[in-house]
Motif scaffolding. Sequence first.
Motif, PDB file in Angstrom:
ATOM      1  N   VAL A  86       0.976  -1.164  -0.062  1.00  0.00           N
ATOM      2  CA  VAL A  86       0.079   0.125   0.116  1.00  0.00           C
ATOM      3  C   VAL A  86       0.847   1.223  -0.121  1.00  0.00           C
ATOM      4  CG1 VAL A  86      -1.683   1.149   1.394  1.00  0.00           C
ATOM      5  CG2 VAL A  86      -1.841  -1.094   1.189  1.00  0.00           C
ATOM      6  N   LEU A  87       1.840   1.352   0.865  1.00  0.00           N
ATOM      7  CA  LEU A  87       2.762   2.602   1.037  1.00  0.00           C
ATOM      8  C   LEU A  87       3.754   2.523  -0.277  1.00  0.00           C
ATOM      9  CD1 LEU A  87       3.886   4.869   2.395  1.00  0.00           C
ATOM     10  CD2 LEU A  87       5.318   3.487   3.836  1.00  0.00           C
ATOM     11  N   LEU A  91       3.829   5.968  -2.785  1.00  0.00           N
ATOM     12  CA  LEU A  91       5.091   6.539  -2.877  1.00  0.00           C
ATOM     13  C   LEU A  91       5.391   6.439  -4.451  1.00  0.00           C
ATOM     14  CD1 LEU A  91       7.463   4.920  -0.218  1.00  0.00           C
ATOM     15  CD2 LEU A  91       6.515   7.402  -0.131  1.00  0.00           C
ATOM     16  N   ASN A  92       4.894   5.766  -5.243  1.00  0.00           N
ATOM     17  CA  ASN A  92       4.994   5.597  -6.432  1.00  0.00           C
ATOM     18  C   ASN A  92       3.911   6.164  -7.275  1.00  0.00           C
ATOM     19  OD1 ASN A  92       7.642   4.280  -6.864  1.00  0.00           O
ATOM     20  ND2 ASN A  92       6.918   2.534  -5.959  1.00  0.00           N
ATOM     21  N   GLY A  93       2.900   6.593  -6.741  1.00  0.00           N
ATOM     22  CA  GLY A  93       1.797   7.546  -7.535  1.00  0.00           C
ATOM     23  C   GLY A  93       0.750   6.417  -8.177  1.00  0.00           C
ATOM     24  N   ASP A  94       0.755   5.024  -7.424  1.00  0.00           N
ATOM     25  CA  ASP A  94      -0.102   4.177  -8.143  1.00  0.00           C
ATOM     26  C   ASP A  94      -1.600   4.151  -7.472  1.00  0.00           C
ATOM     27  OD1 ASP A  94       1.919   3.496  -9.837  1.00  0.00           O
ATOM     28  OD2 ASP A  94       2.665   1.814  -8.540  1.00  0.00           O
ATOM     29  N   ALA A  95      -1.461   4.722  -6.272  1.00  0.00           N
ATOM     30  CA  ALA A  95      -2.721   4.743  -5.513  1.00  0.00           C
ATOM     31  C   ALA A  95      -3.828   5.790  -5.770  1.00  0.00           C
ATOM     32  CB  ALA A  95      -2.625   4.693  -4.115  1.00  0.00           C
TER      33      ALA A  95
END
Length: 95
Positions: A86-87, A91-95
């Motif tokens: 999830v984090l 952090l990678n802008g996938d959420a």
Amino acid sequence: MTMTKNELVDSVYETVGVTKKEASDYVDTVLETIKETLEEGEELKVSGFGKFEVRHKGERVGRNPRTGVEIMIPERKVLRFKVSQVLKDELNGDA
């Protein structure tokens, strides 16, 4: 840039709306609980954040990079942190 403990206390103070002393006590309590848990050899899993664990590394032979001389590296405990998916996604802008 690095966030310091004082900045973390300030963030809790501003977010929760308690006194700075209370915010400092909260942060100290959480950090002390994490430390005690790891010292007891237990894993600490924080959902949506990651997992902390203490691992044992056995004694091994190492080499001095300057001289090439072999040295014995004693056994020790090391802290490992594995970030949650999830984090990682956040952090990678996938959420």
